[in-house]
Design a protein around this motif. Structure first.
Motif, mmCIF file in Angstrom:
data_model
loop_
_atom_site.group_PDB
_atom_site.id
_atom_site.type_symbol
_atom_site.label_atom_id
_atom_site.label_comp_id
_atom_site.label_asym_id
_atom_site.label_seq_id
_atom_site.Cartn_x
_atom_site.Cartn_y
_atom_site.Cartn_z
ATOM 1 N N LYS A 1 -2.911 2.710 7.918
ATOM 2 C CA LYS A 1 -2.442 3.979 8.520
ATOM 3 C C LYS A 1 -1.071 3.937 9.207
ATOM 4 C CE LYS A 1 -6.314 6.436 7.783
ATOM 5 N NZ LYS A 1 -6.934 5.582 6.736
ATOM 6 N N ARG B 1 -1.892 0.667 2.709
ATOM 7 C CA ARG B 1 -1.729 1.979 3.321
ATOM 8 C C ARG B 1 -2.934 2.395 4.142
ATOM 9 N NH1 ARG B 1 1.658 5.447 -0.765
ATOM 10 N NH2 ARG B 1 -0.273 5.420 -1.959
ATOM 11 N N ASN C 1 -12.534 -2.281 2.226
ATOM 12 C CA ASN C 1 -12.055 -0.954 1.857
ATOM 13 C C ASN C 1 -13.182 0.031 2.087
ATOM 14 O OD1 ASN C 1 -11.155 1.377 0.259
ATOM 15 N ND2 ASN C 1 -9.576 -0.041 -0.493
ATOM 16 N N SER D 1 1.115 -4.544 0.951
ATOM 17 C CA SER D 1 1.350 -3.919 -0.356
ATOM 18 C C SER D 1 2.757 -3.324 -0.372
ATOM 19 C CB SER D 1 0.304 -2.843 -0.627
ATOM 20 O OG SER D 1 0.474 -1.770 0.286
ATOM 21 N N SER E 1 -5.802 -0.616 -2.240
ATOM 22 C CA SER E 1 -6.663 -0.085 -3.301
ATOM 23 C C SER E 1 -6.850 -1.065 -4.452
ATOM 24 C CB SER E 1 -6.098 1.234 -3.821
ATOM 25 O OG SER E 1 -4.772 1.060 -4.277
ATOM 26 N N GLN F 1 -0.381 -3.561 -10.274
ATOM 27 C CA GLN F 1 0.837 -4.282 -9.873
ATOM 28 C C GLN F 1 0.602 -5.132 -8.623
ATOM 29 O OE1 GLN F 1 0.803 -0.857 -9.973
ATOM 30 N NE2 GLN F 1 2.366 -0.135 -11.401
ATOM 31 N N HIS F 2 -0.321 -4.698 -7.783
ATOM 32 C CA HIS F 2 -0.637 -5.496 -6.595
ATOM 33 C C HIS F 2 -1.461 -6.714 -6.998
ATOM 34 C CE1 HIS F 2 -1.140 -6.215 -2.280
ATOM 35 N NE2 HIS F 2 -2.326 -6.664 -2.613
HETATM 36 C C1 LIG Z 1 7.177 -0.322 -11.046
HETATM 37 C C2 LIG Z 1 6.135 -0.487 -9.992
HETATM 38 C C3 LIG Z 1 6.003 -1.709 -9.366
HETATM 39 C C4 LIG Z 1 5.050 -1.881 -8.349
HETATM 40 N N1 LIG Z 1 4.947 -3.109 -7.736
HETATM 41 C C5 LIG Z 1 4.028 -3.260 -6.750
HETATM 42 C C6 LIG Z 1 3.882 -4.512 -6.084
HETATM 43 O O1 LIG Z 1 4.592 -5.478 -6.379
HETATM 44 N N2 LIG Z 1 2.970 -4.617 -5.095
HETATM 45 C C7 LIG Z 1 2.163 -3.574 -4.725
HETATM 46 O O2 LIG Z 1 1.370 -3.735 -3.799
HETATM 47 N N3 LIG Z 1 2.282 -2.378 -5.325
HETATM 48 C C8 LIG Z 1 3.189 -2.196 -6.321
HETATM 49 N N4 LIG Z 1 3.313 -0.977 -6.903
HETATM 50 C C9 LIG Z 1 2.564 0.157 -6.319
HETATM 51 C C10 LIG Z 1 1.142 0.246 -6.789
HETATM 52 O O3 LIG Z 1 1.073 0.971 -8.004
HETATM 53 C C11 LIG Z 1 0.288 0.991 -5.726
HETATM 54 O O4 LIG Z 1 0.833 2.258 -5.518
HETATM 55 C C12 LIG Z 1 0.211 0.255 -4.389
HETATM 56 O O5 LIG Z 1 -0.152 -1.106 -4.592
HETATM 57 C C13 LIG Z 1 -0.787 0.925 -3.492
HETATM 58 O O6 LIG Z 1 -0.727 0.380 -2.200
HETATM 59 P P1 LIG Z 1 -1.974 0.454 -1.225
HETATM 60 O O7 LIG Z 1 -3.141 -0.160 -1.887
HETATM 61 O O8 LIG Z 1 -1.524 -0.087 0.078
HETATM 62 O O9 LIG Z 1 -2.164 2.021 -1.018
HETATM 63 P P2 LIG Z 1 -3.227 3.013 -1.629
HETATM 64 O O10 LIG Z 1 -3.308 2.906 -3.100
HETATM 65 O O11 LIG Z 1 -2.929 4.333 -1.033
HETATM 66 O O12 LIG Z 1 -4.608 2.488 -1.087
HETATM 67 C C14 LIG Z 1 -5.035 2.551 0.231
HETATM 68 C C15 LIG Z 1 -6.478 2.099 0.244
HETATM 69 O O13 LIG Z 1 -6.917 2.027 1.581
HETATM 70 C C16 LIG Z 1 -8.241 2.482 1.640
HETATM 71 N N5 LIG Z 1 -8.470 2.952 3.020
HETATM 72 C C17 LIG Z 1 -7.939 4.050 3.632
HETATM 73 N N6 LIG Z 1 -8.333 4.094 4.903
HETATM 74 C C18 LIG Z 1 -9.135 3.038 5.122
HETATM 75 C C19 LIG Z 1 -9.852 2.571 6.241
HETATM 76 N N7 LIG Z 1 -9.801 3.192 7.415
HETATM 77 N N8 LIG Z 1 -10.588 1.449 6.098
HETATM 78 C C20 LIG Z 1 -10.653 0.803 4.898
HETATM 79 N N9 LIG Z 1 -9.989 1.207 3.820
HETATM 80 C C21 LIG Z 1 -9.227 2.312 3.925
HETATM 81 C C22 LIG Z 1 -8.342 3.561 0.608
HETATM 82 O O14 LIG Z 1 -9.681 3.725 0.175
HETATM 83 C C23 LIG Z 1 -7.431 3.017 -0.494
HETATM 84 O O15 LIG Z 1 -8.169 2.260 -1.443
HETATM 85 C C24 LIG Z 1 4.234 -0.800 -7.950
HETATM 86 C C25 LIG Z 1 4.355 0.424 -8.602
HETATM 87 C C26 LIG Z 1 5.278 0.593 -9.617
HETATM 88 C C27 LIG Z 1 5.368 1.918 -10.305
#
Ligand SMILES: Cc1cc2nc3c(=O)[nH]c(=O)nc-3n(C[C@H](O)[C@H](O)[C@H](O)COP(=O)(O)OP(=O)(O)OC[C@H]3O[C@@H](n4cnc5c(N)ncnc54)[C@H](O)[C@@H]3O)c2cc1C
Ligand SMILES: Cc1cc2nc3c(=O)[nH]c(=O)nc-3n(C[C@H](O)[C@H](O)[C@H](O)COP(=O)(O)OP(=O)(O)OC[C@H]3O[C@@H](n4cnc5c(N)ncnc54)[C@H](O)[C@@H]3O)c2cc1C
Lengths: 246, 325
Positions: B217, B214, B291, B239, B272, B276-277
């Protein structure tokens, strides 16, 4: 149309996995169990297809001991009509497949839906085995499932693309995203689930062909080496010369 | 008695994961003092099949039935069962792919075999037991499984065995006809639709992977991920929330409810590091995390890290890779 949805009872996805001191068993203490996330796609899609047809039944099936009943009730609350629990600790995939095949045959189900795989044992096996045991096709893993009369059209994921597959009922399919938006129980569902029938039946079949000898956790990382963002190119040199991966 | 190896081919070439499977099968055969025979499926060329000698395969069976070019569950199952019968194979090794695992489960019932999928190491065969190590709990653990049946089927996880290359060694390619009938093709697909992959690299087969979360963006910024991936000849991943909102296709979603991968290098950009990831990627050999939040949990699972803004760091990395090449 009679749908049979097989649900597995698995540790919640946030669970930190640990084992008993002899590493022979999964440590269940303090672990929250949920319906296997992939099985939620199977359940919701079965309910949607039943609703679209305006008739039919959705039966949920779990092979497990009495402690799985809260999640069976949850499936009933989401919208299944009735449930069957085969009263046995699931020993391995073949054992589970035999139980499912026996229930499916007995109840003459038209569509048998499962999840892509269990998130605990990650077998990706049960659906294929059930198909052979019943002598009917298996489509795994399916990303899309539509029914027109007795003919189903499915999209099966393959590496790098998908296949469009048509099969007639009865068949087995294992489900995954983006098949549907898994439903969560509402208040009315939770109330009615309490009185929906849940039948407990004994296990059948042969002994398991595999046994877990021991579990292990992955090795811990050494710790992260941080590189200054100003000097990001340095990372590429380290990946080539130190880690030797590029 | 021999070991039968199922080799998947595409556009004339043996898939990389099948070179690993061939190596695995040949090494199991060596452990047991026998030889490994391969049965090829998909579109293969004689030359690429003969080259399986480099992985230690003695003989390759290939059925030229044109309908076997695309995956047909029933037909593949019968083909492999017939080959196993002819070769008196007690052990069958396949890739833990959507083809291999699907066929493996069907074969295990037909042949009354013990089956282990997601296998990551060569078997231990001391003390009269046959024990394989497999990934369990979606990448969070391993289990040693005893295969107690007389026949055994093993599906090997991609990128867990290094393919051997004994240059110059060739395998004998033998014609083979499983005498498949029309009925065996009843579950053939109506249509096969292939999707374009970044730089032509398939994620499950990729040795290097660049992945976005995420923190990227929006989908309009994915060129930063793709540029680095192309420079590295890497595959791209994401993710779950990213594929949930359709910034990226679902097949790129890695994690506990997506696919689990174990590339040599995984570069996580703006992810992040939720449990689960991590489950889906923590068997990667080297993990790099970019990050802007120094407290992001992913850094705890990383080998290398950059605390910084992806929009600033990614172009620098791409430039540095191009400068190397
Ligand atoms: C039942 C269940 C199953 C799931 N299965 C999976 C799965 O298989 N795979 C999976 O991925 N997730 C899974 N999830 C979701 C998981 O819990 C997280 O919500 C998800 O992995 C978060 O995705 P993310 O890291 O992309 O987003 P976020 O957690 O929002 O993280 C975004 C990160 O980007 C960083 N960031 C923001 N802007 C910038 C920038 N400009 N430069 C550098 N860094 C920046 C932030 O600091 C943050 O750490 C599952 C959840 C549930 C409940
Ligand atoms: C205490 C305990 C100990 C266990 N020990 C072992 C063990 O030692 N070895 C082992 O292999 N397994 C063991 N299991 C069983 C495991 O949980 C699985 O049920 C079984 O192994 C099939 O898993 P799989 O990963 O092969 O299924 P997959 O083939 O990945 O599952 C595909 C689909 O099959 C269906 N399915 C799977 N399991 C069930 C079920 N139990 N009931 C209904 N539908 C189901 C679901 O729809 C699932 O999505 C144990 C379970 C418990 C509770």
């Amino acid at each position: 149309m009679k749908f049979l949805v097989c649900i597995s009872n698995v540790p919640d996805t946030t669970t930190k996995i640990s084992f008993t001191p002899d590493n022979k068993e999964f440590n269940k203490a303090g672990v929250q169990f949920v319906i296997n996330p992939w099985d939620e796609y199977a359940l919701t899609r079965a309910i949607e297809l039943k609703e679209a047809a305006g008739s039919g039944t959705v039966t949920v099936l779990n092979v497990g001991e009495a402690d799985t009943e809260p999640n069976i009730r949850k499936a009933l609350a989401i919208g299944a009509d009735d449930a069957i629990r085969v009263n046995a600790a699931p020993q391995d995939a073949y054992f589970v497949a035999e139980q499912i095949a026996a229930v499916a045959k007995e109840g003459a189900y038209d569509v048998i839906l499962m999840g892509k795989e269990s998130i605990d044992y990650n077998g990706f096996q049960v659906h294929g085995m059930v198909g052979v045991l019943l002598g009917i096709p298996t489509v795994a893993p399916a990303m899309k499932l539509d029914l027109a009369g007795n003919t189903a059209t499915l999209e099966r994921e393959i590496e790098g693309g998908k296949e469009i597959v048509q099969v007639n009922t009865p068949f087995v399919a294992s489900c995954q995203q983006p098949m549907c938006e898994p439903r969560i129980p509402n208040m009315r569902g939770i109330m009615t689930a309490r009185t929906k029938p849940l039948k407990v039946v004994p296990a059948v079949g042969e002994p398991a062909r595999t046994q877990v000898a021991e579990f292990a956790l992955p090795p811990k990382k050494q710790g992260v080496k941080l590189i200054d963002a100003e000097n990001a190119g340095e990372l590429i040199k380290l990946l080539r010369n130190e880690a030797k991966v590029i | 008695m021999s070991v039968l190896v199922v080799v998947e081919c595409d556009k004339g070439e043996v898939k990389k994961s099948s070179l690993e499977v061939a190596t695995y099968g040949a090494q199991v055969a060596a452990q047991l003092g026998t030889t490994a025979t391969a049965i090829a499926v998909g579109e293969a060329s004689e030359a690429s099949l003969a080259k399986l000698g480099e992985q230690g395969i003695a003989k390759v069976l290939y059925d030229r039935e044109p309908r076997l070019k695309d995956f047909v569950n029933n037909a593949y199952t019968k083909l492999i069962a017939t080959a196993a019968g002819q070769e008196q194979a007690k052990i069958i090794v396949l890739a833990n792919s959507n083809i291999g695992a699907a066929v493996g489960s069907r074969l295990s019932v037909r042949l009354r075999a013990s089956l282990a999928t997601n296998v990551v190491e060569l078997p231990k065969t001391d003390g009269g037991r046959f024990v394989v190590k497999r990934g369990a709990f979606s990448g969070k653990a391993f289990s040693d499984v005893v295969l107690s049946g007389e026949r055994k089927i093993i599906a090997v996880k991609k990128n867990s065995i290094e393919a051997q290359h004994d240059a110059g060694k060739t395998a004998e390619v033998a014609a083979f006809a499983a005498q498949l009938a029309d009925a065996d093709f009843a579950d053939a697909p109506q249509q096969v639709v292939m999707q374009e992959q970044t730089g032509g690299v398939l994620l499950p087969e990729a040795e290097l992977v660049v992945s976005g979360g995420r923190g990227m963006k929006g989908p309009e910024n994915w060129h930063l991920i793709e540029d680095l991936a192309k420079a590295l000849h890497a595959g791209t991943a994401c993710s779950k929330p990213v594929s949930d909102v359709d910034w990226r296709p679902h097949h790129e979603h890695v994690g506990q409810t997506g696919i689990t991968i174990s590339p040599n290098l995984y570069i996580a950009c703006g992810i992040s590091g939720a449990i689960q990831h991590l489950a889906g990627v923590n068997s990667s050999k080297v993990i790099v995390v970019i990050n802007k939040d120094p407290e992001a949990p992913f850094f705890k699972a990383a080998d290398y890290g950059i605390v910084g803004d992806v929009f600033d760091v990614l172009p620098k990395l791409t430039a540095a890779v191009k400068a190397l090449n």
